[in-house]
Write an enzyme that holds these catalytic residues in place. Sequence first.
Site, PDB file in Angstrom:
ATOM      1  N   ASP A 334      19.314   5.089  10.585  1.00 20.62           N
ATOM      2  CA  ASP A 334      20.486   4.077  10.013  1.00 20.62           C
ATOM      3  C   ASP A 334      20.119   3.101   9.595  1.00 20.62           C
ATOM      4  O   ASP A 334      18.987   2.467   9.590  1.00 20.62           O
ATOM      5  CB  ASP A 334      20.862   3.518  11.488  1.00 20.62           C
ATOM      6  CG  ASP A 334      22.415   3.072  11.434  1.00 20.62           C
ATOM      7  OD1 ASP A 334      23.953   4.106  10.740  1.00 20.62           O
ATOM      8  OD2 ASP A 334      22.708   2.152  11.519  1.00 20.62           O
ATOM      9  N   GLU A 377      26.618   5.866   7.048  1.00 22.45           N
ATOM     10  CA  GLU A 377      24.965   5.557   6.508  1.00 22.45           C
ATOM     11  C   GLU A 377      23.976   6.243   7.680  1.00 22.45           C
ATOM     12  O   GLU A 377      22.918   5.612   7.575  1.00 22.45           O
ATOM     13  CB  GLU A 377      25.370   3.974   6.519  1.00 22.45           C
ATOM     14  CG  GLU A 377      24.949   2.926   8.252  1.00 22.45           C
ATOM     15  CD  GLU A 377      26.421   2.707   7.901  1.00 22.45           C
ATOM     16  OE1 GLU A 377      26.404   1.785   9.674  1.00 22.45           O
ATOM     17  OE2 GLU A 377      27.403   3.427   7.969  1.00 22.45           O
TER      18      GLU A 377
END
Length: 468
Positions: A334, A377
């Site tokens: 992440d 993301e």
Amino acid sequence: MARIRNTVKASGHTLLVVDDDDSLRATICRLLEVDGHEVLSAANGEEAIQVCRSRQVHLMLLDFFMPGMTGEDVVRAVRTFDTNVQIVLQTGYASEKPPRQMLRELEIQGYHDKSEGPDKLLVWVDAALKTYRHVQALHASRSGLEYILKAAPELHRLQPLDDLLRGILLQLQGLLGFSSAMVATLAPVEEITPLSGVVLTTELHDFTLRIGTGRFDQAEWAALSPEEQALIRSTVEHGELHLGTQVVLPLRVGERILGAVMVDHPHPGSGDLHLLEIFATQAAVAIDNTRLYNLATTDDLTGLMNKRAWLARLEETTQLATRHALPTSVLMLDLDHFKAVNDTYGHLVGDRVLATVSGCLVRHLRRSDVAGRYGGEELVVLLPHTPAAGALIIAERLRSAIAELAFISGGQAVSLTVSVGVASLLSNEGQVPEDVALDLLSRADQALYQAKHQGRNRVMQSADAAAR
């Protein structure tokens, strides 16, 4: 030379395993023995050449890096007296030549990365033996080439499409006697920026030379003569065969034409044209299938595998891993403070950052690893045949590489880091395969949460693996 005797029903094929690692060589021999093959073995290149001279070997599984003669040396020596034996190079060293370069330079039929495990090796063996049988049919009849051509969609799963088509084109070239050939395809429409209101005719459409042999090898569209370019454009526009100094055939899928095949072959017979037409048809179908597969499985922004396709690959891999007790790991990544990047610099910059990070990911992974975009993301990486210790090394390498990336937006540097969660396959007696995959992913997600909670820009391993 050791000889392994099979007790199961004979396959009729003779295989030669060449590796200086005695233990690995014996393991591969036993694996092949199960399928009923007659298996010979050699510990070095010189011994392998002697076996090939004294026996009719159908397939040789050849280690690339050996003391004395390398795999490349053995291939060149064997090809001086045996052009029929199928050869699959095996390697476990990242410093060796790239696979596509090896396939291009050497007369081999496959390139197996040892890290990809036994299942992929057996697929290569099956495909190579199928090709061997087809090549034998060629010696009996020219029509035997149809078998190879029609096997293209199946073989495409084992190697890059362009390499596969080039190999078939070279076999056609050897059989039919033409000197040069190439496949040109229309560039995707999204790569072209025509003037407003302009219809993309063949005169305005760009072409890409996908593959080439002879004088077309490694050539580009601009290197063709204006007459040759005009021939290809005309064939694509009208969808008709051209016969002359060059033969040009359309690559047709239904009513759509994807490009053309051009061959320097001034006096083709009807049999030659038949085989070339089969090649053009199979090439068009394979190219279109690849395009459709990429559209269905690739994330547009990052170029990584999309979530649905990646989860399907995860389930397939964990099924094989649990069945054969193979180590497997998953990374979940992440981007730290990515919302702040979007809020400060805008979503276009955020998209560019995410695409750049994804490219960095691919550059630092092995060929057998599978990267995907899980959502937003969050990125994921599947690491087949990788235990927990190896997964930690790869995760740290990725974290460090991403931290060193330099982004510039409006003259300002954009710094970015990533947090990584790592989970590895455990003993999962009693669990169904779907639960194994979900459990592995869930533990990677929990480890990612811990990495975020402990300050970000770090790698954390799932608690169960860390405690082992």
